[in-house]
Design an enzyme around this catalytic site. Structure first.
Site: not given
Ligand code: GLU
Length: 447
Positions: A92, A113, A116, A128, A167-168, A212, A243, A379
């Site tokens: 994810k 990630q 996190k 990612k 997204g990112d 976020t 965002n 998410s």
């Molecule tokens: N890009 C965001 C992050 O850095 C969200 C990733 C997601 O929602 O999967 O955590």
């Protein structure tokens, strides 16, 4: 900070096997610097090779993306998806479209990630992706064609139980819509849970766009509460204007703080009387304009093209732009001007020496993998709604987000205490998340 000999050896291997990927090295080093007390307590992790296993992505996909611009010219970009670790759930993590993207950026983001996502307590692994495509100045049709071409390759590697992109930087609701449309066309399936960050009308979650930024402010608010403080009456600097930054501004305002500065890659705006959230939202989301345009309708605001946003005096700084945007010079300026708290809305925005300056000067510091986890947590809530074909209200989703951020804060704070470094959220976040990932990897065996 020095690493113990075991951890230094592991780090040297990572550097050797991943040459030229400075951001990835930086992210790995930061985690390893926290792990000495963990491997003292759990020698079985070393025995089972958990550290080298967690530093090596399960799979790295690199592909060509050809697309045609509005004049018919053909462009070739490079696409990436790094499926880093799936011990806790499907891979994810977001997709980043930015010219600075190369494998080292995607790997640092994928590595962050993993931890996190573990901190959220939800069943999601880490991954990612992205491309060196530059969306700046591109028409809607060009964006659509790029997304379709990107998905033509990516579609074979993802799935609701396999890998769930979102997204990112450079990828928001519009791009996710085009990506989802192409996935649906290629597979013939309305598989909602394959992507998150969708628009509400096509299976998205309410509060995902806001999550976020809101989450970062909730996290900072928990830190403030420990000393009986709040955002009320405090000056806040928020870097970036995407965002994350935009919705951090809204939540700071709701909690009584005043955001005095924001930025983009061209410079920053400053207004001592406070920036207007609704105008920022309209400028960025509807007009897709540059932050400098804010001053046109606001005579009390100034745009500064050459300078550092960190020179603007504030009590709280929320770096919400991009990696390594807050260096030692910025940290010194913030400290000199009386900043007492930094919470990262972006991924790895503070350089290691900036973080050291904060901690040695008593500035409370929250790393991105904890403070910006609200996005990916929401998410995961979107995945839950998709799996049950349900759609929750904004208030319900925001309440869940709030609860999750309070939980992440508590987990980091308590873990830092338990491991003898009270108040050190970097240690707390790295240790708490590593333990969750390592235990899952141990339970799964050597696979
Ligand atoms: N890009 C965001 C992050 O850095 C969200 C990733 C997601 O929602 O999967 O955590």
């Amino acid at each position: 900070m020095e690493l113990s000999s075991t951890l230094q050896e592991e780090f040297d291997i990572v550097v050797r096997r991943n040459p030229g990927e400075a951001e990835f090295h930086q992210a790995v080093r930061e985690v390893l610097e926290s792990l000495a007390p963990v491997i003292d307590k759990h020698p079985e992790y070393v025995e089972s090779g958990i550290i080298p296993r967690v530093c090596e992505p399960n799979r790295q996909i690199i592909f060509k993306v050809n697309w045609q611009d509005d004049r018919g010219r053909v462009h070739t970009n490079r696409g990436f998806r790094v499926q880093f670790n799936s011990a806790l759930g499907p891979y994810k993590g977001g997709l980043r479209f930015h010219p600075s993207v190369y494998l080292g950026i995607i790997k640092f983001l994928g590595f962050e990630q993993i931890f996190k996502n573990a901190l959220t307590g939800m069943p999601i692994g880490g991954g990612k992706g992205g491309s060196d495509f530059d969306p700046k100045g591109r028409s809607d049709n060009e964006i659509m064609r790029f997304c379709q071409s990107f998905m033509t390759e990516l579609s074979g590697h993802i799935g609701a139980d396999v890998d769930v992109p979102a997204g990112d930087i450079g990828v928001g609701g519009r791009e996710i819509g085009y990506l989802f449309g192409q996935y649906k066309k290629l597979t013939g399936r309305y598989e909602s849970g394959v992507l998150t960050g969708k628009a509400i009308g096509i299976g998205g979650s309410r509060a995902r766009t806001e999550a976020t930024g809101y989450g970062t402010v909730y996290f900072a608010n928990e830190m403030l509460k420990l000393s009986g403080e709040s955002f009320d009456g405090k000056k806040v600097v928020v870097s970036g204007s995407g965002n994350v930054a935009t919705y951090a501004v809204e939540k700071v305002n709701q909690l009584g703080g005043t955001v005095v500065a924001m930025s983009d890659s061209a410079g920053y705006i400053v207004d001592e009387s406070g920036l207007d959230f609704e105008q920022i939202r309209e400028l960025k989301e509807v007009r897709r304009g540059r932050i400098s345009e804010y001053v046109d309708a606001n005579p009390s605001a100034r745009f500064i093209a050459d300078g550092s946003i960190w020179d603007v005096p504030c009590a709280i700084a929320l770096p919400c732009a991009t990696q390594n945007e807050l260096n030692i010079g910025g940290a010194r300026a913030l400290i000199k001007n009386g900043c007492t708290l930094v919470a990262e809305g972006a991924n790895m925005p503070s350089t290691p020496d900036a973080i050291r300056a904060f901690t040695s000067n008593g500035v409370r510091f929250a790393p991105g993998k904890a403070a910006n986890a609200g996005g990916v947590a929401t998410s995961a809530l979107e995945m839950q709604q998709n799996a049950s074909r349900d759609s929750w209200s904004f208030d319900h989703t925001e309440a869940r987000l709030h609860e999750i951020m309070v939980g992440i804060h508590a987990r980091c704070y308590e873990t830092a205490e338990e491991y003898g470094t009270p108040g050190d959220y970097v240690m707390g976040a790295n240790i708490a998340s590593f333990l969750r990932v390592a235990d899952a990897m141990m339970a799964l065996g050597v696979i």
